[in-house]
Design an enzyme around this catalytic site. Structure first.
Site, short mmCIF file in Angstrom:
data_model
loop_
_atom_site.label_atom_id
_atom_site.label_comp_id
_atom_site.label_asym_id
_atom_site.label_seq_id
_atom_site.Cartn_x
_atom_site.Cartn_y
_atom_site.Cartn_z
N PRO A 239 18.80 -126.68 11.69
CA PRO A 239 19.81 -126.69 12.75
C PRO A 239 19.22 -126.07 14.02
O PRO A 239 18.38 -125.18 13.94
CB PRO A 239 20.92 -125.81 12.18
N LYS B 228 14.47 -129.30 28.36
CA LYS B 228 15.02 -128.59 27.19
C LYS B 228 16.34 -127.91 27.55
O LYS B 228 17.29 -127.93 26.79
CB LYS B 228 13.99 -127.53 26.74
N ASN C 8 5.64 -118.77 11.78
CA ASN C 8 4.84 -118.88 13.01
C ASN C 8 4.44 -117.48 13.46
O ASN C 8 4.76 -116.49 12.79
CB ASN C 8 5.63 -119.63 14.10
O1 PMT Z 1 7.98 -112.81 19.40
P1 PMT Z 1 6.87 -112.59 20.40
O2 PMT Z 1 5.51 -112.47 19.74
O3 PMT Z 1 7.15 -111.44 21.33
O4 PMT Z 1 6.75 -113.90 21.30
C1 PMT Z 1 7.79 -114.22 22.17
C2 PMT Z 1 8.08 -115.73 22.13
C3 PMT Z 1 6.88 -116.50 22.62
C4 PMT Z 1 8.43 -116.17 20.70
C5 PMT Z 1 9.34 -115.95 23.07
O5 PMT Z 1 9.01 -115.59 24.37
C6 PMT Z 1 9.77 -117.41 23.06
O6 PMT Z 1 9.27 -118.27 23.76
N1 PMT Z 1 10.76 -117.74 22.19
C7 PMT Z 1 11.20 -119.11 21.92
C8 PMT Z 1 10.27 -119.73 20.92
C9 PMT Z 1 10.64 -121.16 20.57
O7 PMT Z 1 10.86 -121.44 19.44
O8 PMT Z 1 10.74 -121.98 21.60
P2 PMT Z 1 11.19 -123.54 21.53
O9 PMT Z 1 10.78 -124.09 22.85
O10 PMT Z 1 10.67 -124.17 20.31
O11 PMT Z 1 12.75 -123.47 21.42
C10 PMT Z 1 13.60 -123.50 22.56
C11 PMT Z 1 14.79 -122.61 22.36
O12 PMT Z 1 15.58 -123.09 21.28
C12 PMT Z 1 14.46 -121.17 22.03
O13 PMT Z 1 15.42 -120.37 22.69
C13 PMT Z 1 14.64 -121.10 20.53
O14 PMT Z 1 15.06 -119.79 20.11
C14 PMT Z 1 15.75 -122.10 20.30
N2 PMT Z 1 15.71 -122.79 18.99
C15 PMT Z 1 14.66 -123.57 18.65
C16 PMT Z 1 14.71 -124.27 17.45
C17 PMT Z 1 15.83 -124.13 16.61
N3 PMT Z 1 15.89 -124.76 15.46
N4 PMT Z 1 16.83 -123.35 16.98
C18 PMT Z 1 16.80 -122.65 18.16
O15 PMT Z 1 17.72 -121.92 18.48
#
Ligand code: PMT
Length: 401
Positions: free
Chosen positions: A305, A339, A209
């Site tokens: 995971p 979430k 991504n």
């Molecule tokens: O890297 P940059 O270009 O600076 O951009 C920053 C960002 C947009 C990536 C950052 O600010 C951000 O939002 N990070 C989380 C991205 C994400 O995957 O969000 P999510 O809503 O899909 O996941 C929610 C949370 O679960 C996040 O803390 C993620 O790290 C975590 N996660 C998600 C999926 C997974 N399999 N394992 C996880 O730990």
């Protein structure tokens, strides 16, 4: 504690240069890596061979040496260190550094660096007292150079006064003190994830991504600045390693989970990585081939995971404060609130990642902080400012505990 900290020792031409092999030896005893630059004048007092033997490394002497430049260019030399220590620092090198002169390897290195510099002045008392030297010392201190010494005492030239180089043991202590963390998070261990994950399809292709790692790396850097001992688990990014942070580079979500679990126990965990939710079920051993039949590979996906949920719900080693991010493109607050509850983290930082916001990969971010009993809208700001605000908030929260 000082493992892997790199000291670039610049030895300039004073009689005290004869003490530098001992200085190198004592710094290495404290686990510092030491690399030396020797000026032409310093060669009169200490040999490159002696410094090379005690530092277990090549000694750098010439700006225009093709061998030196090809192995380690002077710019890289100046930036590869965590601290530049000039010992002994003559009146000449201080004058050059204060006035931006760059006519040999030592002075060029000092001009080309943004690494902290420490100087141990050593010279005749009248040279030290001279207004020109005192002005140079003031200029250097104003620019952030740390002066250690000089001491008062008998001098090699037979005079008495200020100008002796600080003793080797005190110099070593000054270097150690430089690396001693300070700040409200001293004694706290933090884990931060950053960047994307790469999920292999075959040996040359992967699912990824647009995360740049800017946000996660900035958070790791700011927590370290407040004194925390930080482990940054990062997917592939172009971001430089933040200073003073232990960096663990991984590729896939499964690698990231393993690295995060290995970093436990910790007090603070911030999950800023954009982890791929799915991976290809059966990664191909060989590169998938286009066979000309028009048949498209049938890629089955399976769920990765969830690292944040796993660590948040860890039975024995749940960090004291677990913070997730929520990257949403619609119903940002509602989705992030759900979430947080689903993954069971303490705080969640919601950010809108719709393409028009430029959040993924860009320099700015707009955060909505959601906790079980609290909500805050943060103004749009740089990712570094977001990191500073978050680190300060974490420090305040832990102070209240
Ligand atoms: O890297 P940059 O270009 O600076 O951009 C920053 C960002 C947009 C990536 C950052 O600010 C951000 O939002 N990070 C989380 C991205 C994400 O995957 O969000 P999510 O809503 O899909 O996941 C929610 C949370 O679960 C996040 O803390 C993620 O790290 C975590 N996660 C998600 C999926 C997974 N399999 N394992 C996880 O730990």
């Amino acid at each position: 504690m000082y493992q892997k900290k790199r000291i670039l020792l610049v030895v300039t031409g004073g009689i005290a240069a004869y003490k530098t092999p001992e200085l190198v030896r004592r710094l290495r005893e404290r686990s510092f890596d030491v690399r030396c630059i020797l000026t032409k004048a310093a060669r009169e007092f200490v040999t490159p061979l002696a410094l090379s033997a005690v530092s277990n490394d090549k000694v750098y002497e010439n700006l225009f040496d093709l061998d030196d430049e090809s192995e380690m260019g002077h710019i890289q030399l100046s930036r590869s260190a965590d601290l530049i220590l000039v010992a002994p620092a003559t009146a000449d090198i201080m004058a050059k550094a204060a006035n931006g002169l760059a006519n040999d390897l030592a002075s060029t290195t000092l001009l080309a660096t943004d690494t902290p510099v420490m100087m141990a002045p050593a010279m005749n008392v009248r040279m030290w007292d001279h207004p020109a030297t005192q002005q140079n010392v003031k200029t250097l201190i104003d620019r952030g150079v740390t002066m250690v010494g000089p001491l008062e005492g008998d001098m090699a030239c037979g005079e008495y006064g200020m100008g002796r180089m600080t003793d080797v043991s005190e110099l070593v202590e000054a270097v150690c003190a430089h690396f001693k963390p300070t700040g409200p998070l001293v004694g706290k261990k933090a884990l931060v994830t950053s960047g994307p994950t790469h999920e292999p399809i075959d040996p040359v292709r992967y699912i990824a991504n647009r995360s740049s790692g800017k946000q996660g790396h900035a958070i790791a850097a700011e927590l370290a600045k407040l004194g925390a001992e930080v482990t940054l688990v990062t997917g592939p990014t172009r971001q430089p390693d933040p200073k003073g942070v232990r960096v663990v580079a991984i590729e896939s979500a499964r690698d990231m989970l393993a690295a995060c679990e290995a970093a436990l126990p910790c007090d603070i965990a911030v999950f800023a990585a954009a982890v791929a939710d799915w991976r290809v079920d059966m990664e191909a051993d060989q590169k998938l081939k286009k066979d000309g039949s028009g048949k498209i590979p049938d890629l089955q996906l399976t769920e990765n995971p969830d690292i944040l949920a796993t660590i948040s719900q860890h039975k024995s080693q749940r960090p004291g404060l677990v913070i997730g991010f929520a990257a949403e493109t619609e119903h940002v607050i509602d989705h992030a609130t759900q979430k947080r509850a689903r993954k069971q983290c303490d705080w969640i930082l919601a950010n809108d990642v719709s393409p028009t916001t430029g959040t993924f990969g860009g320099d700015d971010n707009t955060i909505h902080l959601i906790t079980p009993d609290h909500y805050e809208d943060w103004p749009k700001s740089s990712k570094i400012e977001v990191a500073q605000r978050l680190a300060a908030k974490i420090a305040d929260h832990l102070k209240e505990d």
